[in-house]
Write a protein that holds these residues in place. Structure first.
Motif, short mmCIF file in Angstrom:
data_model
loop_
_atom_site.label_atom_id
_atom_site.label_comp_id
_atom_site.label_asym_id
_atom_site.label_seq_id
_atom_site.Cartn_x
_atom_site.Cartn_y
_atom_site.Cartn_z
N ARG A 113 0.83 -1.20 0.00
CA ARG A 113 0.00 0.00 0.00
C ARG A 113 0.86 1.26 0.00
NH1 ARG A 113 -5.50 -1.48 2.28
NH2 ARG A 113 -5.83 0.74 2.54
N MET A 114 1.95 1.23 0.76
CA MET A 114 2.84 2.39 0.80
C MET A 114 3.48 2.63 -0.56
SD MET A 114 4.61 1.87 4.57
CE MET A 114 5.54 3.41 4.54
N LEU A 123 0.95 4.28 -2.70
CA LEU A 123 0.72 5.66 -2.26
C LEU A 123 2.01 6.46 -2.16
CD1 LEU A 123 -1.97 4.99 0.50
CD2 LEU A 123 -2.31 5.78 -1.85
N SER A 124 3.05 6.02 -2.84
CA SER A 124 4.32 6.74 -2.71
C SER A 124 4.21 8.17 -3.24
CB SER A 124 5.42 5.99 -3.45
OG SER A 124 5.14 5.95 -4.84
N ALA A 147 2.94 10.17 -0.43
CA ALA A 147 3.98 10.36 0.56
C ALA A 147 4.99 11.41 0.09
CB ALA A 147 4.69 9.03 0.82
N ALA A 148 5.31 11.37 -1.19
CA ALA A 148 6.26 12.35 -1.71
C ALA A 148 5.69 13.76 -1.62
CB ALA A 148 6.62 12.01 -3.16
N VAL A 158 9.71 15.60 -7.42
CA VAL A 158 8.77 14.95 -6.51
C VAL A 158 8.32 13.61 -7.10
CG1 VAL A 158 6.47 15.11 -5.46
CG2 VAL A 158 7.97 17.11 -5.48
N ALA A 187 11.18 11.10 -7.23
CA ALA A 187 11.46 10.54 -5.90
C ALA A 187 10.41 9.50 -5.53
CB ALA A 187 11.50 11.66 -4.86
N ALA A 188 9.16 9.79 -5.86
CA ALA A 188 8.09 8.83 -5.58
C ALA A 188 8.35 7.52 -6.30
CB ALA A 188 6.74 9.41 -5.99
N ARG A 229 11.25 6.27 -7.34
CA ARG A 229 12.38 5.55 -6.74
C ARG A 229 11.98 4.94 -5.40
NH1 ARG A 229 17.45 9.51 -6.78
NH2 ARG A 229 18.38 7.70 -5.73
N ALA A 230 11.19 5.68 -4.63
CA ALA A 230 10.75 5.13 -3.34
C ALA A 230 9.87 3.91 -3.55
CB ALA A 230 10.01 6.20 -2.55
N ARG A 238 9.86 1.79 -6.04
CA ARG A 238 10.70 0.65 -6.44
C ARG A 238 11.49 0.09 -5.26
NH1 ARG A 238 13.33 0.05 -12.10
NH2 ARG A 238 14.53 -1.21 -10.63
N VAL A 285 10.69 0.19 -2.09
CA VAL A 285 9.81 -0.52 -1.16
C VAL A 285 9.40 -1.87 -1.75
CG1 VAL A 285 7.52 -0.45 -0.09
CG2 VAL A 285 8.98 1.57 -0.02
#
Lengths: 208, 208
Positions: free
Chosen positions: A157-158, A161-162, A165-166, A180, A183-184, A186-187, A189, A191
DNA sequence: GTCTATACGGTGATAGAC
DNA sequence: GTCTATCACCGTATAGAC
């Protein structure tokens, strides 16, 4: 009909402008903290004139949700016609993240600024289709997890929803929309890799 | 003095109960959407009686921020007396994440549900110390980045705020606090690894 | 400490002239 | 389409009796 083509055109333009103004104010100050008077003032019209375009304050909110409500549903439709495969997990998540244009970011910002306001529309048609759609999306993806432990479901889920979050993590100014979104991605991937590997260590690729 | 020890003790208890009730309602419905009448009703007292304990509605909000405002500042103080080292980055982020107890989660939930409300208190003493403190924390950590590109700064902020992201991503029910925190920790580590490696692939450990 | 009663302002919303 | 005028309602906040 009482509306000539000319007045009709002007009307829809004003309506669209009102929606954009409301979206901006709702994002900056919150839905409840924004009054119809404030929206009307920024539009340069009277407060009562807003009721020519919208039946109520809630109708303005509703129209904002309707504008962007179909995206999550389309994503869900796409997902359901994909063949089941291990790679589908990452492909689906990245499809959602990559579909986020700079324009779509303002919708995310609005939802991030008003996390509780979707409940105002629950029950009504097209209420919180975005939230509900993404939730179903994540739930359906969870079925693809080799180990659907609560933690892994959370991480999935995170990852979905990255973008949110970003947006939440981005300072009010100083960082561009592109960074932004990047970064979302990369985050997300990272996770997803954490879910796969259970840790940061990846087995090296092996060529036979 | 007009307050005897007995009445004094009852008073502080009622005040504490009022704070907890307000925190819960603010989290469930939002700060603006919660009326003093509602808080008073749940306490079983009259609306006006609340003004014996708090000067205003904003004062209730203020007291909630004050209760948990020092944590981010303590973290910042700790960070500043640490020797600069590459490992400090991950150690600092995880120190923050691991300091999040199940009790502290409700504070995070409140902030997540009311992202804009901190601005109501800006300027006043102890206003948004949590947000400001964490921002300073992330900014100071950013100085430790080998490559402080905007994307990496974003990722670092996301790692620090992984608890908030986990709370946002958690469904209203069905997942325990422990799993939420654990997922936040794993996500934070994964994102930090992404910053270090620039990609999900880690070189395998080599023993000489 | 808790109550009743009340002041005061702003809000969403409606009616009707133009 | 836009306005003025007006409405009922609910919010926070205060005064003062008990």
């Amino acid at each position: 009909m009482t509306t000539s083509p000319r007045t009709r055109r002007d009307g829809t333009e004003t309506r669209a402008l009102a929606r954009r103004t409301a979206l901006r104010l709702f994002t900056e100050q919150g839905y409840e903290a924004t009054s119809l008077r404030q929206i009307a003032d920024e539009l340069g019209i009277n407060k009562a004139s807003l009721y020519y375009y919208f039946d109520s304050k809630e109708a303005i909110l509703q129209s904002l949700f309707d504008e962007r409500g179909t995206e999550a549903e389309q994503l869900l439709t796409w997902l359901r016609e994909q063949p089941r495969a291990p790679e589908l997990l990452e492909a689906a998540v990245l499809r959602w993240v990559d579909s986020c244009t700079a324009e779509k970011l303002q919708g995310i910002r609005f939802m991030t600024a008003n996390p509780l306001v979707a409940r105002t529309l629950t029950g009504r048609p097209g209420g919180d289709r975005i939230v509900a759609g993404l939730t179903h999306f994540a739930d359906e993806l969870a079925a693809l997890l080799p180990d659907p432990s609560p933690q892994n479901v959370m991480l999935l889920r995170m990852a979905v929803l990255s973008i949110n979050a970003a947006v939440s993590a981005a300072p009010p100014t100083g960082i561009g929309d592109d960074d932004v979104i990047a970064a979302a991605r990369r985050a997300a991937r990272a996770v997803l890799a954490e879910i796969r590997g259970g840790g940061p260590i990846e087995p090296p690729p092996r060529s036979p």
